[in-house]
Design an enzyme around this catalytic site. Structure first.
Site, short mmCIF file in Angstrom:
data_model
loop_
_atom_site.label_atom_id
_atom_site.label_comp_id
_atom_site.label_asym_id
_atom_site.label_seq_id
_atom_site.Cartn_x
_atom_site.Cartn_y
_atom_site.Cartn_z
N GLY A 113 37.42 6.08 73.43
CA GLY A 113 36.57 7.12 72.87
C GLY A 113 35.28 7.27 73.63
O GLY A 113 35.20 7.88 74.70
N LYS A 168 41.56 15.34 65.44
CA LYS A 168 41.41 14.52 64.24
C LYS A 168 41.22 15.38 62.99
O LYS A 168 40.58 16.43 63.04
CB LYS A 168 40.19 13.59 64.38
CG LYS A 168 40.33 12.53 65.47
CD LYS A 168 39.11 11.63 65.52
CE LYS A 168 39.16 10.65 66.69
NZ LYS A 168 40.19 9.62 66.54
N GLY A 219 32.93 3.79 68.31
CA GLY A 219 31.57 4.17 68.66
C GLY A 219 30.64 3.02 68.95
O GLY A 219 29.44 3.21 69.14
N ARG A 223 45.48 -8.86 66.48
CA ARG A 223 45.94 -10.23 66.21
C ARG A 223 46.46 -10.36 64.77
O ARG A 223 47.46 -11.02 64.52
CB ARG A 223 44.81 -11.23 66.45
CG ARG A 223 44.55 -11.53 67.93
CD ARG A 223 43.65 -12.76 68.06
NE ARG A 223 43.34 -13.08 69.43
CZ ARG A 223 44.10 -13.82 70.23
NH1 ARG A 223 45.27 -14.27 69.81
NH2 ARG A 223 43.70 -14.10 71.47
#
Length: 291
Positions: free
Chosen positions: A234, A80, A152, A164
């Site tokens: 994650g 990242k 997180g 959606r």
């Protein structure tokens, strides 16, 4: 970036379709992810749950740590960078990272501008919570989109909302007349060619993954049934009771997302899931970064 390079990068990202990308903090976790069947790993010094808990400024991971993970596995390695921090991206390209995630999980370096991804040879992944954000990142050169979710937390609700929302907006574009697409492109602040692609094909021009709050095999299957083409996991794996078993179960869930019998089997006896945080208990920090 030459047009044919961008097409190659989009095709590289397509190869991850139907896969699971896992956050890892060290070579041992990376090897667990690879053994479980992960399509790629995301090298991170601190996973989103820890970033959220500790606060402060979060930056690109140490290149030495990333290189150790690169040396430990044969699957692609991602890392990242902060939104807008093109020098962090230059560093990752220099160490031959496979994919760069310009991520809202880290503290933004620029509140107005994203990295010009067309300046790089490496494919970029970017987050989006609606069609406009997705197409703006693609216009900048992103080869892959993922929902932002709220990383997180272990709470899937934001990722569901974003997926959606994107699907609804894609259907709206499909229902427009050809001559209405120019106004839609103006409203979304993107080139009309991207809107025309969505109108014709009913999907984004790049692969679209789900991320943020995925903690169980059922969460992963839910996102796949809602239209995701793969998932990022994650904090949900290595913050759980049995990371090895849970990692493998989530990979199987993505492959068998329409088979409730298999989903039931692989959901058994996984140990405790990450405790998680309900979205009503927190300030939404990350999903609002980088529009």
């Amino acid at each position: 970036m030459a047009e044919n390079r961008y097409e190659l990068n989009k095709n590289l990202a397509q190869m991850l379709k139907g896969g699971v990308i896992m956050d890892v903090q060290n070579p041992e976790q990376a090897r667990i992810a690879e053994a479980a069947g992960a399509a790629a790993v995301m090298a991170l010094e601190r996973i989103p749950a820890d970033i959220r808990a500790v606060g402060g400024v979060s930056r690109m991971s140490d290149p030495k740590m990333i290189k150790e993970i690169q040396g430990a596995v044969s699957i692609p390695v991602m890392a990242k960078v902060r939104i807008g921090h093109f020098v962090e991206a230059q560093i990752l390209e220099a160490i031959e990272i496979d994919y760069i995630d310009e991520s809202e999980v880290l503290s933004p370096a620029d509140n107005r501008f994203h990295v010009d991804k067309k300046e790089f040879q490496v494919p970029f992944v970017c987050g989006a919570k609606d069609l406009g954000e997705a197409l703006r990142r693609i216009a900048e050169g992103a080869s892959m989109i993922r929902t932002k979710g709220e990383p997180g937390t272990g709470d899937i609700v934001q990722a569901v909302r974003h997926m959606r929302m994107m699907s609804q907006e894609i259907r709206r574009i499909q229902n427009l007349r050809e001559d209405e697409l120019y106004v839609a492109a103006k409203d979304l602040q993107v080139p009309v060619e991207l809107v025309q692609y969505v109108h014709k094909h009913g999907k984004l021009p790049v692969v679209n993954f789900a991320a943020g709050g995925i903690a169980t095999p059922a969460d992963a299957a839910l996102m796949m049934q809602l239209g995701a083409e793969g998932v990022f996991v994650g904090s949900g794996i290595f913050k759980s009771g049995d990371p090895i078993k849970r990692a493998s179960a989530i990979v199987k869930a993505v492959t068998n997302y329409r088979n409730p019998q298999i989903l039931a089997q692989i959901s058994e006896d996984l140990g405790e899931a990450m405790v998680g945080i309900n979205e009503n208990e927190i300030q939404i920090l990350m999903a609002e970064r980088g529009k």
